[in-house]
Design an enzyme around this catalytic site. Sequence first.
Site, PDB file in Angstrom:
ATOM      1  N   THR A  82       3.972  22.659  -8.433  1.00 43.70           N
ATOM      2  CA  THR A  82       5.068  21.690  -8.361  1.00 43.70           C
ATOM      3  C   THR A  82       5.894  22.011  -7.129  1.00 43.70           C
ATOM      4  OG1 THR A  82       7.158  20.987  -9.380  1.00 43.70           O
ATOM      5  CG2 THR A  82       6.353  23.120 -10.053  1.00 43.70           C
ATOM      6  N   ASP A 108       6.237  22.579 -15.792  1.00 47.90           N
ATOM      7  CA  ASP A 108       6.548  23.076 -17.140  1.00 47.90           C
ATOM      8  C   ASP A 108       6.194  22.079 -18.247  1.00 47.90           C
ATOM      9  OD1 ASP A 108       8.590  21.431 -16.381  1.00 47.90           O
ATOM     10  OD2 ASP A 108      10.204  22.861 -16.801  1.00 47.90           O
ATOM     11  N   ARG A 156      15.061  17.270  -8.738  1.00 43.79           N
ATOM     12  CA  ARG A 156      15.849  16.612  -9.783  1.00 43.79           C
ATOM     13  C   ARG A 156      16.711  17.618 -10.541  1.00 43.79           C
ATOM     14  NH1 ARG A 156      11.563  13.712 -13.177  1.00 43.79           N
ATOM     15  NH2 ARG A 156      10.342  15.062 -11.860  1.00 43.79           N
ATOM     16  N   GLY A 184       3.561  15.821 -11.736  1.00 44.37           N
ATOM     17  CA  GLY A 184       3.702  15.412 -10.327  1.00 44.37           C
ATOM     18  C   GLY A 184       2.720  16.178  -9.460  1.00 44.37           C
ATOM     19  N   ASP A 207      10.907  25.643  -9.441  1.00 42.38           N
ATOM     20  CA  ASP A 207      11.867  26.062 -10.467  1.00 42.38           C
ATOM     21  C   ASP A 207      11.200  26.754 -11.651  1.00 42.38           C
ATOM     22  OD1 ASP A 207      10.570  23.764 -11.219  1.00 42.38           O
ATOM     23  OD2 ASP A 207      12.321  22.801 -12.108  1.00 42.38           O
ATOM     24  N   ARG A 224       0.697  11.472 -15.957  1.00 42.76           N
ATOM     25  CA  ARG A 224       1.569  11.837 -17.077  1.00 42.76           C
ATOM     26  C   ARG A 224       0.983  11.102 -18.266  1.00 42.76           C
ATOM     27  NH1 ARG A 224       5.756  14.407 -14.250  1.00 42.76           N
ATOM     28  NH2 ARG A 224       6.168  13.467 -12.223  1.00 42.76           N
TER      29      ARG A 224
HETATM   30  P1  ATP Z   1       6.546  18.059 -12.603  1.00 40.79           P
HETATM   31  O1  ATP Z   1       7.335  19.352 -12.578  1.00 40.79           O
HETATM   32  O2  ATP Z   1       5.951  17.777 -11.265  1.00 40.79           O
HETATM   33  O3  ATP Z   1       7.282  16.917 -13.196  1.00 40.79           O
HETATM   34  P2  ATP Z   1       5.259  18.511 -15.140  1.00 40.79           P
HETATM   35  O4  ATP Z   1       3.998  19.185 -15.502  1.00 40.79           O
HETATM   36  O5  ATP Z   1       6.535  19.157 -15.616  1.00 40.79           O
HETATM   37  O6  ATP Z   1       5.252  18.335 -13.555  1.00 40.79           O
HETATM   38  P3  ATP Z   1       5.583  16.289 -17.010  1.00 40.79           P
HETATM   39  O7  ATP Z   1       5.498  14.839 -16.764  1.00 40.79           O
HETATM   40  O8  ATP Z   1       6.839  16.844 -17.585  1.00 40.79           O
HETATM   41  O9  ATP Z   1       5.196  16.993 -15.621  1.00 40.79           O
HETATM   42  O10 ATP Z   1       4.378  16.707 -18.000  1.00 40.79           O
HETATM   43  C1  ATP Z   1       3.029  16.359 -17.704  1.00 40.79           C
HETATM   44  C2  ATP Z   1       2.295  15.976 -18.937  1.00 40.79           C
HETATM   45  O11 ATP Z   1       2.228  17.086 -19.845  1.00 40.79           O
HETATM   46  C3  ATP Z   1       2.904  14.867 -19.769  1.00 40.79           C
HETATM   47  O12 ATP Z   1       2.645  13.599 -19.247  1.00 40.79           O
HETATM   48  C4  ATP Z   1       2.190  15.065 -21.111  1.00 40.79           C
HETATM   49  O13 ATP Z   1       0.888  14.544 -21.049  1.00 40.79           O
HETATM   50  C5  ATP Z   1       2.107  16.598 -21.176  1.00 40.79           C
HETATM   51  N1  ATP Z   1       3.217  17.097 -22.038  1.00 40.79           N
HETATM   52  C6  ATP Z   1       4.473  17.359 -21.677  1.00 40.79           C
HETATM   53  N2  ATP Z   1       5.204  17.745 -22.752  1.00 40.79           N
HETATM   54  C7  ATP Z   1       4.382  17.721 -23.816  1.00 40.79           C
HETATM   55  C8  ATP Z   1       4.511  17.997 -25.226  1.00 40.79           C
HETATM   56  N3  ATP Z   1       5.678  18.391 -25.751  1.00 40.79           N
HETATM   57  N4  ATP Z   1       3.425  17.852 -26.005  1.00 40.79           N
HETATM   58  C9  ATP Z   1       2.242  17.465 -25.494  1.00 40.79           C
HETATM   59  N5  ATP Z   1       2.054  17.165 -24.198  1.00 40.79           N
HETATM   60  C10 ATP Z   1       3.082  17.293 -23.358  1.00 40.79           C
END
Ligand code: ATP
Length: 334
Positions: free
Chosen positions: A137, A114, A183, A22, A141, A83
């Site tokens: 983010t 994360d 969330r 995000g 958190d 994503r």
């Molecule tokens: P936000 O907190 O705003 O949601 P985020 O970084 O946690 O941000 P996610 O959608 O959970 O957002 O993860 C971003 C991207 O990281 C995913 O779309 C994917 O490309 C990569 N990713 C997440 N988990 C994994 C994993 N286990 N293995 C490989 N890539 C991953």
Amino acid sequence: MKKIKNMSENNIKSIAVLTSGGDAPGMNAALRAVVRTANHFNINCYGIREGYNGLIAGDVTKMGPRSVKNIINQGGTILKSARSKEFMTPEGRRKAFEQCQKLGIDALVCIGGDGSFTGAKVFNEEYGIRVIGVPGTIDNDIFGTDNTIGYDTALNTAMDAIDKIRDTATSHNRVFFVEVMGRDAGFIALNSGIATGALDILIPERKDSMEDLFSTFRMAEKVGKSSSIVVVAEGEELGSIYDLAKATKEEFPTYDIRVTILGHIQRGGSPSCADRVLASNLGYGAVVGLLEGKNKVMVGMQSNKITYTPIEEAIKKHNEIDKNLIQISEILAM
Ligand code: ATP
């Protein structure tokens, strides 16, 4: 200006930076800090478009100090975020590694949450490319930093919006249920709720009940409150904001109840001063950390100091809500 020595015995000649997950206000300021710090230390810097998707597709551009001009004040991310489902697959990550090899990338700076850090960690374990996370983010958190990039701006956006709602709530003796983002975490709800004098604040970290909410309304009536705002975090477990409003109407049929969901306005807008300074510190800290040989860590700011936390910890643990603040919010609401 005093030049800091490039400590490149760690052999960092080229780095790549991406924004993933995000988007959050201040990501651009972090990107600018990464690019300009890299330039200061004579390191090549590549910007990757659309998160891990761009790394897989080779959608990469060389960046220099002028490519990040006039972005410190811009919301969103000029690199765009995404994503990436493909990066979740070994095949996707293999393609990403091939792109890194082609460009001679030694390390990856990943600005995101994360999930993005998990991707970076897996990539490092498979291919040895050094990785460092920068917490971007709005949810705040992430363990290992007092604040995440974007949180302060989102909080202020929520506060401004709730202030406006309060004006109309008071004019009509209305009860407003206002949903804010979060969330899994109630940081925005708790802090914006305190800052706007909410009657009640419902967050996923605390077990709430309709009975408690009703008795708060009864108490508010007793002390002569004529309008009320209840701030609800998106991830509140008691029910959707519409369920809460409906149940309250059934209990108090005379109440004029309205529901507002603030939604994505909380992600947008020009970053606050605090977010720009935080992002500048963390972008700088990411590059310096890599030069110092750090790997598989997340850079954070704790008690006004740049710190590095193992990325596993940043992923697994979560920032805790201040329980004292919950109590303060309850005392001050009446
Ligand atoms: P936000 O907190 O705003 O949601 P985020 O970084 O946690 O941000 P996610 O959608 O959970 O957002 O993860 C971003 C991207 O990281 C995913 O779309 C994917 O490309 C990569 N990713 C997440 N988990 C994994 C994993 N286990 N293995 C490989 N890539 C991953």
